[in-house]
Every structure is written in structure tokens, then in C-alpha cells.
Design a protein around this motif. Sequence first.
Motif: not given
Length: 183
Positions: A91-93, A101-102, A129-131, A140-142
Motif C-alpha cells: 500500500p505504501f507504493l 529507501k524507507k 508503519e506496517v501493513y 515504511k520506516y519513518a
Amino acid sequence: MKTHLALLRGINVSGHNMIKMDALQKALEKSGYEDVRTYIQSGNVFVNTAEENAAAVGFHIKQEIFKVFGHDVPVVVIAKEDLLACFQNNPFLKESEVDTKKLYVAFISTILNDQSIHDLKMSSVKPDEVYIDSSRIFIKYAVSAGKTRLDQKYIEKKLNVTATIRNWNTVTNLLKMYEESEQ
């Protein structure tokens, strides 16, 4: 012949469980695998075998590593479909201007259940954040992977699984290697 991708956890990290990739390649070929290919030094190994069962391949590779190198290394074996699902389900894409890079993917040894997201106790690792998707955790690392509590050890402890994490660049290159092997 079926191509399997074995993701080895915890080799060549901070001087521990040191295994040269050419030595690993030779050991696996000697044990019966064909067309053994590695990608970078962190333990990404493609093998061809008549064995269809991914768990059996992972178990055999784990045994060979222990026999030849003396290291007890967890192994998670994934198929090309698993990597394709990373691109389809991350979902982060879909976020505009996402910093790839994160982005990381934790590959898990088993299918996760609906309770798994609660078991991770995400409030302790915010703002990361995770999914969760089947046997993958999209992360997704902050800030960065080096500045978080949400690492492989944390995931394994909270979910009682074997996990190994790869950055998005590695996931992308592993999929390319899978596709090249089919040409």
C-alpha cells in the motif's frame, strides 16, 4: 525444475555467521541444486531443483549450511509469485512521493492471521508503519531501518515466527533475477 528463492537470515552481519557467497554456491551445487545464483552478500540464493515443496527446500538448505559452515541460519523460501505480490499489494507504493529507501518487506515463515497486527503492538514503534499481507509485512520506516525498534528480532518475538527483512531495492532486484532466469 522449479526455481526457489531462499532468503537466509542473519548472515554476514557485523562479522557474525560469515559465509562467502561463492562458497555457499559451491556447497549447494554439491548437495544437488542446479543453477545456484546469489544476490549480494546478505543471503539471497536462487536454486533450481525438482523439489516442489518450498519448506522442504528451506529445511535442506538450512541443514547444508549447518553441515558445511557450522551456522544455524533460519531460511525462508519464497516463490516468484510472492515477489509479484509485493508489488501488487504494497500500500505504501500508492502514496504520492513515497521514499522507497524507507520501504522494506519482512518475509515470514508462516501465514499471519488477523490478530497479528495487534500482536505487533505498533504503538511501541510509532511513527513506523506496517501493513500485513499473508506471509509478508510491508514496512515504511519513518526515519530508517537503523533507527527503529521494528526490526526482525522485534517481529519474531511478538509474532513467534521466523522473519527476514529485505529493503525495497533488493526486492525489486530479486524479482528481476527471477524474471531473467525464466528467459
